[in-house]
Design an enzyme around this catalytic site. Structure first.
Site, PDB file in Angstrom:
ATOM      1  N   THR A 293      34.760  47.267  37.909  1.00 64.23           N
ATOM      2  CA  THR A 293      35.809  47.509  39.083  1.00 64.23           C
ATOM      3  C   THR A 293      36.529  48.824  38.577  1.00 64.23           C
ATOM      4  O   THR A 293      37.222  49.655  39.425  1.00 64.23           O
ATOM      5  CB  THR A 293      36.921  46.536  39.038  1.00 64.23           C
ATOM      6  OG1 THR A 293      37.297  46.147  37.789  1.00 64.23           O
ATOM      7  CG2 THR A 293      36.405  45.124  39.481  1.00 64.23           C
ATOM      8  N   ASP A 294      36.419  49.325  37.436  1.00 64.18           N
ATOM      9  CA  ASP A 294      37.267  50.473  36.812  1.00 64.18           C
ATOM     10  C   ASP A 294      37.074  51.753  37.691  1.00 64.18           C
ATOM     11  O   ASP A 294      37.995  52.521  38.003  1.00 64.18           O
ATOM     12  CB  ASP A 294      36.796  50.822  35.318  1.00 64.18           C
ATOM     13  CG  ASP A 294      37.753  50.026  34.420  1.00 64.18           C
ATOM     14  OD1 ASP A 294      38.063  48.903  34.974  1.00 64.18           O
ATOM     15  OD2 ASP A 294      38.062  50.590  33.226  1.00 64.18           O
TER      16      ASP A 294
ATOM     17  N   THR B  91      32.026  43.608  34.998  1.00 67.37           N
ATOM     18  CA  THR B  91      32.665  42.107  34.618  1.00 67.37           C
ATOM     19  C   THR B  91      31.786  41.144  35.477  1.00 67.37           C
ATOM     20  O   THR B  91      31.593  40.153  35.096  1.00 67.37           O
ATOM     21  CB  THR B  91      34.158  41.954  35.051  1.00 67.37           C
ATOM     22  OG1 THR B  91      34.847  42.780  33.903  1.00 67.37           O
ATOM     23  CG2 THR B  91      34.644  40.751  34.854  1.00 67.37           C
TER      24      THR B  91
ATOM     25  N   LYS C  20      41.718  51.472  42.637  1.00 66.96           N
ATOM     26  CA  LYS C  20      42.101  50.145  41.996  1.00 66.96           C
ATOM     27  C   LYS C  20      43.521  50.283  41.527  1.00 66.96           C
ATOM     28  O   LYS C  20      43.920  51.364  40.863  1.00 66.96           O
ATOM     29  CB  LYS C  20      41.271  50.168  40.716  1.00 66.96           C
ATOM     30  CG  LYS C  20      41.500  48.956  39.797  1.00 66.96           C
ATOM     31  CD  LYS C  20      40.447  48.798  38.697  1.00 66.96           C
ATOM     32  CE  LYS C  20      40.957  47.372  37.718  1.00 66.96           C
ATOM     33  NZ  LYS C  20      40.038  47.340  36.633  1.00 66.96           N
TER      34      LYS C  20
HETATM   35  N1  LIG Z   1      35.791  47.684  32.570  1.00 66.41           N
HETATM   36  C1  LIG Z   1      34.890  47.230  33.623  1.00 66.41           C
HETATM   37  C2  LIG Z   1      35.794  46.155  34.461  1.00 66.41           C
HETATM   38  C3  LIG Z   1      35.392  45.519  35.484  1.00 66.41           C
HETATM   39  O1  LIG Z   1      34.013  45.339  35.497  1.00 66.41           O
HETATM   40  O2  LIG Z   1      35.881  44.913  36.211  1.00 66.41           O
HETATM   41  C4  LIG Z   1      34.057  47.935  34.368  1.00 66.41           C
HETATM   42  O3  LIG Z   1      34.701  48.546  35.104  1.00 66.41           O
HETATM   43  O4  LIG Z   1      32.990  48.006  34.211  1.00 66.41           O
END
Ligand SMILES: N[C@@H](CC(=O)O)C(=O)O
Ligand SMILES: N[C@@H](CC(=O)O)C(=O)O
Lengths: 414, 414
Positions: A157-158, A81, A234
């Site tokens: 973040t995942d 993201t 997370k």
């Molecule tokens: N699904 C995304 C979410 C994010 O970037 O926060 C990822 O982990 O790449």
């Protein structure tokens, strides 16, 4: 919001002043304006004065002039993201956002350090695999060897905590290696990207010598936490303050916008460790989450496919059903079987109940206070670099801060 | 501690007073005395006056006289720490502790309600299975049908939340069904058994009509929380306040020792629902926790064994690697595949990223804000009682409080 101005450059009057910027999509009902300095402002009452430009021309990305007095930091972009943007001419969410662009969007960073940016991947982190971790570790190794003061890795973040753990085991580093991401894409009014990046940059030049995650830590935009890479998780699907240190206080807090760091718990300091890379990972390691009624045949399934590393996510102090004892004692002969807890917080201790003692007799190794995910990656790394016996010994030994010294668990209330 | 008096009846002098009781094993270094009223006192300074008795004679368990003005409550004992005791003559931890004995150890309960006790099992809860859940649901059903004001189930803490969820789906109840346990065995100085039981008894006679978990909620002994059975999780291996409501506030707080209840969030009230039992569960349902690099063949493994219910514990908003899409779309033809998040907090939303949209196209159903464990049990129950199509429809529908209405997730900060 006045219909039809979204994505256009406008001038408005609000709170007795004139503002100019790009009208942004907003989910809150208020009118959001992106100023030229990159900040977003929201207004509930305002008056549209004029539409200046129909669409925002693609920004020129200025080659950032290096300042001699500032330290050099490398930013490696992997996707997620933090690297995605809404295209206001087409309305689509794209993730064609390079590290340079991130920096051009957060001009404060140029006051903190000179940045060299590199686009390594552009993937959502749920698609990461061990091979990406290895390539990334090599790039970070190279950057530190090249003399960068610190390395920032922008990441989805995942699975950021998984990648951070992988790097923590593979790479001994004298300098900060800082993972950062965003829960909202960079150009959303509520994006945490700019703040997280500024705090990451401050951490990257700080007196630190380990792999960390720097993310938003409160519901207001006032500070980030520096989390040890092997002690973070997370813990919310969408909140900006989703990341939590587990079984360890955060290492520090970075105030925003000042960027001042206050250290909260003991850390590895800059220069304490030598630069070294041990980048082999065994991919035939599996994490199995236990639940009442789950049968142990799934262990045989993986064993028969050649897996020799098993992390169990048991219940409570580290239990699975007593039905599992036979299977475990069979596979534990030439495999490493580590017990962790789906409680996530606290320490595994299999000496308290009979069910646990049977597991220990069968050859289960207590994962101490490691998160299940961290135990998984540690075991991938151990089996990639050592034989089974040595892996069995080392899995219980603290290597990079993943295990804290034993606390008397009955009394532990923190 | 004076050596050798452990387990013996002694008289001591401390704080200018004389105390009499059984000398207890202590892990804290202070001297702990179990008084005849069941309470434990700890002393750092004291003087041993005399050893009165070599060993404590087995207590006579008085038949509790019923008081007509008090409501009748049934206690069903299933095992776990709350039902275990240290035998001070042999030193071993035993779990031969019947429900009657629990009550005789916590005399305050007799002031709250008349108790009928039943020993259903004496097992550690890691050994529970679907068949135990079913038998237990039947016993609770019977008790409510027999006119008890409420039912208390003493249970090991490890899988208490699983059993509570199972009962919540199987049993529609007009009266409180209260799960309670202890993180420290009943006779430890720091045991939470007495307090938890008193709070459970108060909850069992309260204006409530659902399945709940009542457990210690703070680091001091001052209150318990009443958690909705389908919204609670054990979040620490050893702390007494290990249980947390997730994605829902606790239903209420019970002060201790007063037993006063303050309701905190909306609940199902006494009498709101009719007594009904639907006690079939499909055991061929599996929960798979995803991690980067995990291959989807494990789904085929279970599918080939006849499983038609799959709960995925994905990352973030509900993702697994895009590699999984083909396998999922194959099995989703005649199976239910539900996505939950290993973040635990927050709601699944697969419409945000491409990775998620591919999963939806493949037939994945978003598990909303359900915990992975709760989605698992819901699916066991749905497939036990409905066909696949109806199960697919109902899994997203809130049945007993397991799903909260949608919140706009970008803005959600609670
Ligand atoms: N699904 C995304 C979410 C994010 O970037 O926060 C990822 O982990 O790449
Ligand atoms: N392992 C035990 C722990 C407890 O009772 O608290 C059980 O769940 O039965």
């Amino acid at each position: 919001m006045v219909e039809g101005v979204e994505g256009k450059r406008v001038r408005i009057k609000a709170k007795g002043r004139i503002f100019e910027g790009i009208a942004m999509p907003s989910s809150t009902g208020s009118f959001v304006l992106k100023l030229d300095n990159g900040y977003n402002l929201g207004f509930s009452e305002y008056e549209l004065i004029e539409v200046i430009e129909e669409g925002r021309p693609k920004e020129e990305i200025a080659e950032l002039a290096k300042k001699e007095e500032l330290p050099n930091v490398k930013i490696i972009s992997t996707g997620g993201t933090i690297a995605s943007k809404v295209d206001y001419r087409t309305g689509a969410v794209t993730s064609q956002f390079s590290a340079e662009e991130i920096v051009s969007d957060v001009p404060e960073i140029a006051e903190i350090c000179n940045v060299d940016a590199m686009l390594l991947y552009n993937i959502l982190s749920e698609n990461m695999k061990a091979k990406h971790w290895i390539e990334l570790a090599r790039e970070v190794y190279k950057a530190i060897k090249d003399g960068y003061e610190g390395v920032i890795i922008t990441h989805g973040t995942d699975t950021m905590a998984y990648t951070a753990s992988a790097l923590a085991f593979m790479l001994s580093t004298p300098s900060p290696v800082v993972f950062v991401g965003a829960q909202r894409s960079s150009d959303r009014p509520s994006s945490d990207a700019a703040m997280n990046l500024v705090c990451a940059a401050k951490t990257a030049i700080s007196d630190l010598g380990e792999v960390v995650v720097v993310m938003h830590a409160s519901t207001s935009d006032d500070f980030c936490h520096i989390h040890r890479g092997v002690k973070v998780r997370k813990c919310h699907t969408s909140r900006r303050d989703a990341f939590r240190s587990i079984n360890n206080p955060p290492l520090g807090v970075v105030s925003y916008p000042s960027g001042d760091i206050r250290w909260l718990s003991s850390r590895i300091r800059r220069g304490e460790r030598e630069l070294r890379l041990k980048d082999r990972l065994e991919e035939k390691v599996v994490l199995v989450k236990f639940f009442p009624g789950l049968k142990p045949d799934v262990l045989d399934y993986y064993y028969d496919k050649g897996y020799r590393g098993f992390v169990l996510e048991g219940t409570g102090l580290g239990h699975v059903s007593t039905d599992w004892v036979d299977t475990i004692s069979r596979i534990a002969e030439d495999s490493v079987v580590v017990m962790t807890s789906q409680c996530l917080w606290g320490r595994v201790c299999d000496r308290v109940y009979d069910t646990g003692r049977y597991l220990l007799q069968a050859g289960v190794i207590e994962g101490e206070d490691m998160l299940p995910e961290v135990a998984l990656i540690k075991l991938m790394w151990l089996l990639g670099n050592y034989d089974v016996e040595e892996a069995k010994r080392l899995v219980k030994v603290n290597l990079v801060g993943e295990i804290n010294p034993t606390t008397r668990y009955w009394d532990e209330e923190v």
